[in-house]
Design an enzyme around this catalytic site. Structure first.
Site, PDB file in Angstrom:
ATOM      1  N   GLY A   1     -17.547   1.629  -3.313  1.00  0.00           N
ATOM      2  CA  GLY A   1     -18.244   2.913  -3.393  1.00  0.00           C
ATOM      3  C   GLY A   1     -19.659   2.821  -3.916  1.00  0.00           C
ATOM      4  O   GLY A   1     -20.460   3.745  -3.716  1.00  0.00           O
TER       5      GLY A   1
ATOM      6  N   TYR B   1       0.862  -1.186   0.000  1.00  0.00           N
ATOM      7  CA  TYR B   1       0.000   0.000   0.000  1.00  0.00           C
ATOM      8  C   TYR B   1       0.900   1.239   0.000  1.00  0.00           C
ATOM      9  O   TYR B   1       1.549   1.556   1.004  1.00  0.00           O
ATOM     10  CB  TYR B   1      -0.906   0.031   1.222  1.00  0.00           C
ATOM     11  CG  TYR B   1      -2.022  -0.991   1.225  1.00  0.00           C
ATOM     12  CD1 TYR B   1      -2.358  -1.724   0.099  1.00  0.00           C
ATOM     13  CD2 TYR B   1      -2.762  -1.206   2.393  1.00  0.00           C
ATOM     14  CE1 TYR B   1      -3.390  -2.646   0.127  1.00  0.00           C
ATOM     15  CE2 TYR B   1      -3.800  -2.130   2.422  1.00  0.00           C
ATOM     16  CZ  TYR B   1      -4.107  -2.847   1.295  1.00  0.00           C
ATOM     17  OH  TYR B   1      -5.132  -3.758   1.322  1.00  0.00           O
TER      18      TYR B   1
ATOM     19  N   GLY C   1     -24.507   4.753  -1.390  1.00  0.00           N
ATOM     20  CA  GLY C   1     -25.766   5.475  -1.544  1.00  0.00           C
ATOM     21  C   GLY C   1     -25.577   6.894  -2.027  1.00  0.00           C
ATOM     22  O   GLY C   1     -26.545   7.615  -2.268  1.00  0.00           O
TER      23      GLY C   1
ATOM     24  N   LEU D   1     -18.561  -1.990   0.986  1.00  0.00           N
ATOM     25  CA  LEU D   1     -19.350  -0.960   0.302  1.00  0.00           C
ATOM     26  C   LEU D   1     -19.183  -1.044  -1.222  1.00  0.00           C
ATOM     27  O   LEU D   1     -19.476  -0.095  -1.947  1.00  0.00           O
ATOM     28  CB  LEU D   1     -18.969   0.434   0.800  1.00  0.00           C
ATOM     29  CG  LEU D   1     -19.278   0.696   2.280  1.00  0.00           C
ATOM     30  CD1 LEU D   1     -18.854   2.106   2.682  1.00  0.00           C
ATOM     31  CD2 LEU D   1     -20.763   0.483   2.577  1.00  0.00           C
TER      32      LEU D   1
END
Length: 348
Positions: free
Chosen positions: A210, A56, A214, A207
């Protein structure tokens, strides 16, 4: 926040973990002061598991975590580190490495960057194409015996590989993408074998990169991630966002966001063994607070059925990743990728 063990002898962690990748690997760099505060906010709230990798930001993320940890934090932080993804000077991923010598060399550098004498969970990022998993896990087991590693984890591997690795040394958890949009672990045997062997599951991508926030808005000219995340392709995006819209009334009934509902759904999958921990990526402190609110949301069986009906597992359009990346996933293919496979590896 209540804690639960990862594996029979693994660390006790909250049902929520902090994914740190976006602080170092992102389309735009994170503000480092915000990132440090985010890590400290998580730890202060009892979110102990920090998920990172030596690739990372090519070491940047581990350096960042070292700077974020205050003197009293190391004892409560559970550092989960992935290794094995090779990158060039330009950041491009070059392949997967799992040889024992690489394992030990990679850990030596991680310990230095993290400023610690041990990591709590050490795991190969992907199954190496030309090294038996027994050799890779065996090398980590030697590091456990030497005191440099506390527990061994795996990432994106299938049931057969989990069994083979667990036979060499107890595995505390398997990290895999698991969300309302990625239900593979339910059908490909990963959850079943983890349940059988007493292994925990750390779920990333909760999620859907993205889509399940929502609040996703497609950038003008299209989303560049569509090149490696097919669910963002124009032909798939409308279908997937329509599924998100079906979650809105269910979220509003609880006074929460779609993102919080999606996180709560993942955590609810751990009510019975295997332990399921939701790894939520965040770059700013308020994102941790949003996730903590989701951790307090208790969904009834009827509500879980309603969520499943709103987003059927087979209704999501597009595969998790583009074909070259899918070829790297033992969890999807059930076999090792060819040694010549090259491409970008998703930062999980």
């Amino acid at each position: 926040m209540p804690t639960q063990p990862l594996g029979p002898d693994g660390p006790h962690v909250a049902p929520l973990a902090l994914g740190c990748a976006g602080m170092s690997d992102h389309t735009s760099p994170a503000d480092e002061a915000d990132a440090v505060t985010t890590i400290r906010t998580a730890l202060d709230a009892g979110v102990a598991l920090l998920d990172t990798a030596d690739f990372y930001g090519m070491g940047h993320n581990e350096d960042l975590i070292r700077r974020a940890l205050r003197p009293a934090d190391r004892g409560k932080a559970v550092l989960s580190v992935k290794f094995g993804a090779l990158r060039g000077p330009d950041g491009v991923f070059l392949g997967i490495e799992g040889r024992p010598a690489h394992v030990k060399n990679a850990l030596a550098h991680s310990l230095r960057r993290l400023g610690t004498d041990h990591v709590d969970i050490y795991r190969p990022a992907r199954l190496a194409p030309d090294t038996p998993v027994e050799d890779t896990v065996g090398a980590v087991a030697e590091l456990v015996q030497a005191g440099y590693v506390r527990h061994i984890g795996l990432s994106e591997v299938g049931p057969e590989t989990i069994r083979r690795a667990h036979a060499v040394h107890p595995i505390c958890d398997v990290q895999v993408e698991y969300s309302l949009f990625s239900r593979g672990p339910e059908t490909n045997g990963i959850l079943a074998v983890c349940r059988e062997l007493g292994i925990g599951v750390t779920a990333y991508g909760v999620l859907a990169h993205g889509l399940l926030t929502g609040s996703y808005r497609q950038p003008a000219g299209g989303d560049p991630r569509a090149g490696w995340l097919p669910r963002f392709l124009p032909g798939h995006l409308a279908t997937n966002l329509a599924l998100v819209d079906r979650l809105r009334p269910l979220a509003e009934a609880h006074g929460v966001t779609v993102a919080q509902l999606a996180i709560a759904w993942v955590m609810a999958q751990g009510r019975e063994h295997p332990t399921v921990v939701a790894v939520v990526g965040a770059r700013r402190p308020h994102r941790v607070q949003d996730a903590l609110a989701a951790a307090g949301l208790v969904l009834t069986d009827a509500e879980l059925r309603a969520i499943d009906a709103a987003v059927p597992a087979d209704a999501v359009a597009g595969t998790r990743y583009a074909a070259p990346l899918m070829a790297l996933l033992d969890s999807e293919r059930g076999a090792r990728p060819p040694a010549t496979e090259r491409g970008r590896l998703s930062a999980s």
